[in-house]
Write a protein that holds these residues in place. Structure first.
Motif: not given
Length: 357
Positions: A139-140, A236, A262-263, A266-267, A270, A277, A318, A323
């Motif tokens: 991711f990223g 995802t 990471t999850q 990102y949550t 966003t 997700r 990332t 961002v």
């Protein structure tokens, strides 16, 4: 004479863009190619326009799907309908303009270097200052100042984990179909790149200095704009699937905490995409046999250790510039520091932790 390169272009109600792309391709200095246009269930009017413009062209074959099969299966259908004697396959987005020398320079670069896949973009001086690495989490990614030498300035070549499926050339004779059908779209290009490296090949990014050696992505992404939840879910799911498919169990155990963090990050950035997700993780937990079968298929092709994949990636989460907002940038900075400390502790051999690898 049979074509040397089979180029697949998908069309889904974007005939205007596709015609521009075809016009540029047909003006290429390199002419040993064929184009397979796969219409992915466009309206009748769009299909008729496509047929009227290029339905009888000797270099172009048009395949009509009854419905939208997605990016992955659509491109696979194109490769299946290509000349089986061609050495190279290519997936090219229909909303792309290419210079007259782009295809010639790309083919010359991959054949000169012995790469199994790659792409060509135009050289800019800032590329001599930064290097783009994907994140080990999938991711990223992060742009770093790593290992850009005089050799790069001389050859304008960089090894990379993968390149965008928007313009990815690959050795069709060695690799067969490029993408897994069930991915639909997103992270399929990383899947192909990692498959190439794991089988003992390499992926190269070539930077052309010729004014006509450019590729320009001028269109927009219809699905991402209209269906953000679906895009987040499928992206995802596929990135997590890549993570489980390609690494040995030891690397999975080491990197899993970073994937989960990471999850969470990102949550926080966003929160509206949290349902997507959760759905992606739910799919993984409810399809263990499919994941295992896919993993075994990939692992049976393995010829190199994980360190070959890791040295092409960063341990950071990332890039800050990816961002928006002070809070998000501060969160990314903090996560990057934590990731690097953790990576050193567990011995991850990524580009930024083992720069001389």
């Amino acid at each position: 004479m049979h074509p040397h390169v089979s180029i697949v272009i998908l069309n889904w109600n974007t005939t205007d863009n596709t015609l521009v792309c075809l016009n540029h391709l047909l003006a290429s200095s390199f002419q040993k190619f064929e184009v397979i246009v796969v219409d992915n269930g466009s309206t009748r009017e769009e299909r008729e326009r496509l047929h009227t413009a290029y339905g009888n062209h000797p270099k172009i074959k048009i395949i009509y799907n009854g419905n939208n099969r997605g990016f992955c299966q659509g491109n696979n259908i194109g490769i299946l309908n290509s000349d089986q004697r061609s050495k190279w396959g290519m997936t090219l987005n229909g909303d792309t303009k290419v210079g007259k020398k782009w295809l010639e320079e790309l083919v010359n670069a991959v054949e000169r270097t012995g790469a199994w896949g790659g792409t060509c973009t135009q050289f800019k001086e800032e590329y001599a200052k930064v290097f783009g690495s994907t994140s080990v989490t999938g991711f990223g990614g992060l742009y770093t100042d790593a290992s850009l030498t005089e050799e790069f300035r001389r050859t304008h070549l960089l090894e990379t984990l993968a390149v965008s499926g928007a313009w990815f050339i690959f050795d069709k004779q060695r690799l067969g179909l490029p993408y897994p059908d069930d991915y639909f779209m997103y992270a399929e290009d990383v899947h192909l790149g990692m498959r190439i490296w794991l089988q003992g090949g390499k992926v190269m990014r070539y930077y052309s200095t010729d004014p006509e050696g450019f590729a320009e992505h001028f269109g927009g992404h219809v699905l991402q704009k209209r269906r953000r939840q679906f895009a987040a879910y499928i992206g995802t799911r596929n990135r997590l699937t890549n993570f489980l498919y390609f690494y040995c169990m030891g690397t999975i155990v080491k990197v899993l905490p970073l994937v989960l963090l990471t999850q969470v990050a990102y949550t926080l950035m966003t929160p509206r995409l949290l349902p997507a997700r959760i759905a992606a993780f739910t799919w993984l937990f409810t399809h263990p046999r499919a994941i295992w079968r896919g993993r075994m298929l990939i692992q049976h092709q393995r010829k190199v250790p994980d360190k070959v994949l890791l040295r092409l990636q960063t341990c950071n989460m990332t890039n800050e510039v990816e961002v928006q907002g002070r809070a998000a940038k501060a969160l990314v900075r903090t996560c990057n520091r934590v990731f690097l400390v953790y990576g050193r502790l567990v011995g991850l051999q990524t580009r930024d932790l083992v720069p001389d690898s």
